[in-house]
Design an enzyme around this catalytic site. Structure first.
Site, PDB file in Angstrom:
ATOM      1  N   TYR B 427       0.830  -1.586  -0.795  1.00  0.00           N
ATOM      2  CA  TYR B 427       0.011  -0.060   0.334  1.00  0.00           C
ATOM      3  C   TYR B 427       0.995   1.520  -0.105  1.00  0.00           C
ATOM      4  O   TYR B 427       2.152   1.261   0.136  1.00  0.00           O
ATOM      5  CB  TYR B 427      -0.783   0.260   1.133  1.00  0.00           C
ATOM      6  N   GLU B 428      -0.250   2.184  -0.443  1.00  0.00           N
ATOM      7  CA  GLU B 428       0.928   3.404  -0.692  1.00  0.00           C
ATOM      8  C   GLU B 428       1.574   3.851  -1.504  1.00  0.00           C
ATOM      9  O   GLU B 428       2.676   4.667  -1.425  1.00  0.00           O
ATOM     10  CB  GLU B 428       1.683   3.495   1.193  1.00  0.00           C
ATOM     11  N   GLY B 429       1.560   2.544  -2.611  1.00  0.00           N
ATOM     12  CA  GLY B 429       2.027   3.177  -3.815  1.00  0.00           C
ATOM     13  C   GLY B 429       2.907   2.002  -3.426  1.00  0.00           C
ATOM     14  O   GLY B 429       3.800   1.413  -2.639  1.00  0.00           O
TER      15      GLY B 429
END
Lengths: 584, 584
Positions: B427-429
């Site tokens: 997550y978050e890229g």
């Protein structure tokens, strides 16, 4: 998730690495004709894809369950097990003299790979039974074989391995289960065993527990251990005094009941001695060596399944434009970074498969009386077990990453592969134990003949590569890896301080695995190039083989040299921080 | 499992790597006196150990649950959240002008590390709120700040980040949620968002959703995206038209509700524009950059907790005699192979912590107007996020292995660390996106000034090591790593084919992480040696610091050079196998 057996790949590795033609030329494996092996792998592929695979997510969600001392499998498993029996799969690799089909272990391993890729938790049941068959075929009296082997070989009964106790895990010699001789020549077994895979279930008529225990006057440690058969139902049909008292709640392989087994709660658990008193560990090692190769195979099988799954997803999922290429979103398989991940998965899967199949082939040669085969099988076993299972976890995690957020939710099944794979580096001897086995026992086996022979063969392959116009770029990578591995081996065999040897064992095993994997892929590339040149076989498959070998050489083999230092630094620094200061 | 905050370690890294004295000398961080920071970290350590940690296994077993569109947290979580509010923790790193305590982000990160080690799923809630505060503090109008910021800073309300949609994950620009202007100046939001962390729960009075959406006339792609506040309850107390329609069933972080959010099912979801129309991505990046550092921190925090847990177990568990040393069983911490595992866990944890704290410190300098700090923070962020999270998974898996079979059963909690850690690389890229950010944007930032400056600092450290009688053995390892990383950087900045750059991005980021980690440990070793020489500080702690730096240099830094080839091989081979042939 659908599973497709990698038929062409399996056949190629069986031929080129496991030398199936050579095995089939031996009298005891005469059944292993190309047509027969093709037919078997096609049939088992159907069983895997159509029966085992659909049950895999069901087993994961439902778990095996214990209630009133009865273990109930997830829905569909008992029916699927019946199909397994009816297909005659349980006796595939068993000698014809024991009622089996007399096929090589290498072929049985290829079948087991398919079943494991499709449903590892379920295929574990078959794996344990195969180990029990092997132990009884080698060590049990004709009388015990008459009573227990036929039903195991037919698959009507299943087998288990009872070693571990709460205080005796890696240290089997510490076990405390007792065996008292009874007047009728049998024994009364009493004790508790934990982590017993498929220790209780409802899919077979009977369960043949192989139990390690001590006689009252037995010496301490491993020499005091004997092996007993404790059947769930005695020959007269009565229920034996043994019971599953608990199931573990595990990270993965949820459909596989991991049982706490209590033997002799009412002092009435009947056991039958297998082999001589005090010879239990020898018998158990027969079973365990087979099982260690098959656990290595689990790493391969999960890597294969996870890779297929990720490739399938990456070919469909559209997301983002290519790096530096405008705004049109593409399927993620077109992104170079995803492609790198998938190629890594593929290369590691094929490298570990080749190693495990080679190991299985050496077991076959050993069974046929080839002493060098025995030594090679023994040498390779810890490497197959540890490196292939570490790699299985690595590939499952890489494959999960391809799915992004969808890999972290359980619906896709990517997470199940990772959870299932994570047991394999632990059981049948942790990978740390395997590494110590490699440096402590296997390196010195037959005066080091086996690693010397392997290194000589790798050198031959490097020579062949160097002489080959299209493949010579692979040679320097393999040469560097061999040089580093050989230097580390010589360091290991010359080291005197046991702590220093133990300190380097794990990275040393990894060096061996990585190098052998690269060698076996290079060997396949040479054969593939020869087939291509002679117009023999599917060009797409053969070209891909060469590409994979090259990728592995360029991208993965450089890791080997980086392990030289870690292997040879010794133990001093490891003990420099007082243990109380090691963590907050 | 009990958690003990690594207080001495955190303080040391804050001082030596994050330059806390330097930050405290800046007017806006004048509150960050040594006494104040000591007091804060001692108090937060109690909250982490006594409140958060006991809830961690409970949250894992119970999960957040959805019924009738209401999400119920596991028992104890709402009460614990009240303690978090009452302690004033939510405003720790927020400027005093916004009602916070004005402490550096680096200090807030140290607190967040403790909470995350103790209970990652819970600490995620705090992390998201901190990101929302940051975005509103920078981009929202004074009016919106008045209405929403104070309650977020007090912790009474929590914040979320709504980017992802089913067809828009990594490709945020593909999102379809719509925003229609309403006569009163607000907007009507309509659309579905997925994977919304802490999107709905019962522990706070209100939830401030930050939602990315498109105006009707917005251009396609990222430029057409605007940011809106959609509060769960409107300012007049009425329930907004937004609802959680589903929770994901995930591999880990079970206590964290991962929501599917439906906005405007009744065409009545009120949203308030944050910043200018079309400036949504800029605002979201403010939030996301903060969050990426904090996700990197999750890798550190899980690595710390898992390492503590494994060391604790290894000091108690007795199993097997030492390799080559008779028959007396010892505690497994005495086995060299286990000790190697624990030292690896420790070294990786400390190296990633140093990197993330340095990154946080650069964010602080940036907030204080230091342009070089901004560039450094931007440069380090993808490395912190990706390398620290990959390492968190690696350490959690190594720590699990120390437990043997007990690591695979869920009771011990070792498996939970691995399951929880596995989200952070996604997550978050995803970490693949981070690697492309590094090679595509960050390497060229300010003409390459930031990597040039870092490499110059590493060279200085190598000089200091070389001149130091006790530490000079570290220098060659760091020198080799720097040489390889620098060569790879120069290759990257000179490459023209985007596919080739993308193909090497992931191993390149890993090279950077490994090298920076080794440098930061070496820097700490130099300071530790100076403190030891001057009789300043706890000798045991300082000596252990030096040992860890040496271990990392000898055992882990050699991996860097092995990545040179993979970085620079280009993309051709990755695309050589037709995609249909990539898997069976």
């Amino acid at each position: 998730m659908p599973y497709t057996a990698p038929f062409a790949e399996q056949r190629f590795v069986l031929d080129v690495i496991a030398d199936l033609p050579g095995l089939a030329a031996l009298p005891q494996y005469a059944n292993a004709t190309p047509d027969m092996v093709d037919a078997i792998l096609s049939e088992s592929a159907k069983l895997a894809s159509n029966v085992f695979a659909p049950l895999n997510p069901i087993g994961d969600k439902t778990h095996a369950k214990l209630a009133n001392r009865v273990v109930t499998l997830p829905p569909g498993f008992a029916d699927a097990y019946r199909l397994y029996i009816e297909g005659g799969w349980a006796g595939l690799g068993v000698a014809e003299s024991h009622g089996g089909q007399g096929l090589p272990f290498a072929v049985a391993v290829a079948v087991q790979e398919q079943l494991t890729s499709a449903n590892m938790a379920f295929a574990l049941c078959m794996m344990l039974s195969q180990g029990a068959i092997e132990a009884l075929a080698v060590h049990a009296s004709p009388d015990l074989q008459d009573r227990y082997l036929a039903k195991l070989v037919s698959g009507e009964w299943t087998g288990t391995m009872n070693l571990t106790e709460p205080g005796a895990g890696s240290d089997v010699g510490a076990l405390k289960t007792r065996a008292e001789p009874a007047p009728d020549g049998s024994y009364r077994i009493k004790g508790t065993k934990i982590y017993i895979t498929w220790g209780e279930h409802d899919a077979a008529e009977n369960i043949v527990h192989l139990v390690l225990a001590r006689l009252p006057d037995a010496p301490p440690g491993i020499k005091g251990i004997s092996l007993f058969i404790c059947p769930k139902f005695r020959p007269d049909g009565s229920r034996n005094d043994l019971v599953c008292t608990g199931l573990e709640h595990k990270l993965g392989i949820h459909a596989s009941p991991t049982c706490t087994m209590s033997f002799g709660d009412n002092d009435n658990c009947t056991g039958y001695l297998v082999g001589a008193e005090g010879a239990g560990m020898r018998a158990m090692f027969t079973m365990m060596n087979n099982a260690r190769v098959q656990v290595g195979l689990q790493g391969v099988a999960i890597a294969e399944a996870a890779t297929q799954h990720a490739v399938h997803f990456a070919r469909q999922r559209v997301q983002s434009a290519k790096f530096g290429a405008g705004r049109d979103p593409v399927r993620i398989i077109d992104h170079a970074d995803v492609r790198r991940t998938l190629m890594t998965c593929r290369a590691l899967t094929e490298a570990t498969r080749a190693l495990v199949y080679l190991n299985a082939s050496a077991v076959d040669r050993s069974h046929a009386g080839d002493v060098a085969g025995t030594g090679l099988a023994d040498f390779l076993t810890p490497i197959s077990k540890a490196w292939a299972t570490d790699t299985g976890v690595e590939v499952a995690s890489l494959a999960l990453q391809v799915f992004g957020g969808m890999g972290y939710v359980e619906e896709t099944g990517a997470a199940q592969f990772l959870r299932d794979a994570r047991i394999a580096p632990i059981y049948e001897g942790t990978n740390g134990i395997q590494a110590l086995d490699l440096v402590g026992r296997k390196l010195g086996l037959d005066g080091g003949a086996h690693w010397q022979e392997l290194f000589a063969q790798i050198r031959d392959t490097i020579g062949d590569l160097t002489a080959h116009a299209d493949l010579k770029t692979i040679a320097p990578w393999l040469d560097d890896a061999l040089a580093a591995t050989q230097a580390a081996t010589i360091w290991m065999t010359g080291a005197n301080n046991p702590d220093d040897i133990a300190a380097g064992a794990t990275p040393f095993l990894r060096m061996m695995g990585l190098t052998l994997g690269g060698w076996l892929l290079a060997k396949q590339a040479l054969t593939a190039a020869a087939y291509l040149a002679s117009g023999n076989g599917d060009p797409a498959f053969l070209t891909a083989k060469i590409t994979t070998a090259r990728f592995y050489a360029e991208q993965i083999l450089p890791q080997v040299a980086a392990l030289s230092g870690p292997v040879t630094r010794g133990a001093a620094l490891l003990y420099a921080i007082p243990e109380a200061d090691l963590a907050a």
